[in-house]
Design a protein around this motif. Sequence first.
Motif, short mmCIF file in Angstrom:
data_model
loop_
_atom_site.label_atom_id
_atom_site.label_comp_id
_atom_site.label_asym_id
_atom_site.label_seq_id
_atom_site.Cartn_x
_atom_site.Cartn_y
_atom_site.Cartn_z
N GLU A 37 -13.14 -32.12 10.17
CA GLU A 37 -11.95 -31.28 10.24
C GLU A 37 -11.69 -30.70 8.86
O GLU A 37 -11.87 -31.39 7.85
CB GLU A 37 -10.75 -32.09 10.70
N ARG A 38 -11.27 -29.45 8.86
CA ARG A 38 -11.00 -28.80 7.58
C ARG A 38 -9.99 -27.67 7.75
O ARG A 38 -10.05 -26.94 8.72
CB ARG A 38 -12.30 -28.25 6.99
N GLU A 39 -9.09 -27.57 6.78
CA GLU A 39 -8.18 -26.43 6.72
C GLU A 39 -8.94 -25.31 6.03
O GLU A 39 -9.52 -25.51 4.96
CB GLU A 39 -6.94 -26.77 5.88
N MET A 40 -8.95 -24.14 6.64
CA MET A 40 -9.63 -22.99 6.04
C MET A 40 -8.62 -21.86 5.85
O MET A 40 -7.81 -21.60 6.74
CB MET A 40 -10.80 -22.55 6.89
N PRO A 41 -8.68 -21.21 4.69
CA PRO A 41 -7.69 -20.17 4.38
C PRO A 41 -8.00 -18.82 5.02
O PRO A 41 -7.96 -17.78 4.37
CB PRO A 41 -7.77 -20.09 2.85
N HIS A 42 -8.32 -18.86 6.31
CA HIS A 42 -8.67 -17.64 7.05
C HIS A 42 -7.99 -17.69 8.41
O HIS A 42 -7.84 -18.77 8.98
CB HIS A 42 -10.19 -17.54 7.26
N PRO A 43 -7.62 -16.54 8.97
CA PRO A 43 -7.04 -16.55 10.32
C PRO A 43 -8.11 -16.94 11.34
O PRO A 43 -9.32 -16.77 11.09
CB PRO A 43 -6.57 -15.11 10.51
N PRO A 44 -7.69 -17.47 12.49
CA PRO A 44 -8.66 -17.87 13.52
C PRO A 44 -9.65 -16.77 13.89
O PRO A 44 -10.83 -17.05 14.11
CB PRO A 44 -7.77 -18.23 14.73
N GLU A 45 -9.19 -15.51 13.93
CA GLU A 45 -10.08 -14.40 14.32
C GLU A 45 -11.27 -14.27 13.37
O GLU A 45 -12.38 -13.96 13.78
CB GLU A 45 -9.30 -13.08 14.35
N LYS A 46 -11.03 -14.51 12.10
CA LYS A 46 -12.09 -14.38 11.10
C LYS A 46 -13.10 -15.53 11.25
O LYS A 46 -14.31 -15.32 11.21
CB LYS A 46 -11.47 -14.39 9.70
N LEU A 47 -12.60 -16.75 11.45
CA LEU A 47 -13.50 -17.89 11.68
C LEU A 47 -14.25 -17.71 12.99
O LEU A 47 -15.43 -18.05 13.09
CB LEU A 47 -12.71 -19.19 11.70
N TRP A 48 -13.58 -17.19 14.00
CA TRP A 48 -14.22 -16.97 15.30
C TRP A 48 -15.44 -16.08 15.16
O TRP A 48 -16.49 -16.35 15.75
CB TRP A 48 -13.21 -16.38 16.28
N VAL A 85 -19.03 -17.81 4.44
CA VAL A 85 -19.36 -16.71 5.35
C VAL A 85 -18.08 -16.11 5.94
O VAL A 85 -17.94 -14.87 6.00
CB VAL A 85 -20.31 -17.19 6.47
N ALA A 86 -17.15 -16.95 6.34
CA ALA A 86 -15.90 -16.46 6.91
C ALA A 86 -15.12 -15.61 5.91
O ALA A 86 -14.49 -14.62 6.29
CB ALA A 86 -15.04 -17.63 7.40
N ALA A 87 -15.19 -15.98 4.65
CA ALA A 87 -14.45 -15.24 3.62
C ALA A 87 -14.86 -13.78 3.55
O ALA A 87 -14.05 -12.91 3.25
CB ALA A 87 -14.66 -15.90 2.25
N ARG A 88 -16.12 -13.49 3.89
CA ARG A 88 -16.57 -12.10 3.82
C ARG A 88 -16.86 -11.48 5.19
O ARG A 88 -17.37 -10.38 5.28
CB ARG A 88 -17.79 -11.99 2.89
N ALA A 89 -16.53 -12.21 6.26
CA ALA A 89 -16.75 -11.70 7.63
C ALA A 89 -15.64 -10.73 8.02
O ALA A 89 -14.46 -11.07 7.95
CB ALA A 89 -16.81 -12.85 8.62
N ASP A 90 -16.02 -9.53 8.40
CA ASP A 90 -15.02 -8.55 8.87
C ASP A 90 -15.30 -8.16 10.31
O ASP A 90 -16.34 -8.29 10.82
CB ASP A 90 -15.05 -7.30 8.00
#
Length: 139
Positions: A10-21, A134-139
């Motif tokens: 489990e991890r808190e990530m500083p990205h909205p769910p849509e970006k992680l998705w 990867v999520a940090a730069r995923a658009d």
Amino acid sequence: MTETRSVIVEREMPHPPEKLWRALTQSHLIAEWLMKNDFVPAVGHRFNLRGDWGGVLDCEVLAVEPNRSLSYSWDFAHDDPAYALKSVVTFTLTPSAKGTHLRMEQVGFRPEQKQAFGGAKAGWQQFFAKLEEVAARAD
């Protein structure tokens, strides 16, 4: 029925769910943080994950709830029962004050699969670190 163990990360990530998705469901992004693949986020889709170590995992999408949860089988055929694995990986995304709480659970490790279990515990930590990049730069 043999008792099985699970790996949970489990991890808190500083990205909205849509970006992680996107990072969890777009094949080219999955290849950057997990393995090469032919993934499509559709229930019933069969796909392979191909590791740099030469192994191939046979998978099938079991559940897709956009921006919330994703589940697929994660099977590895091997002559040695200690490595032959039939498991299920489930990702759960929960919005949080800091972005998204991401939970991954891989179920199905039999008691004699100590090395596979240990490898998964270490491996998922590394995968999550790459996933966050990867999520940090995923658009």
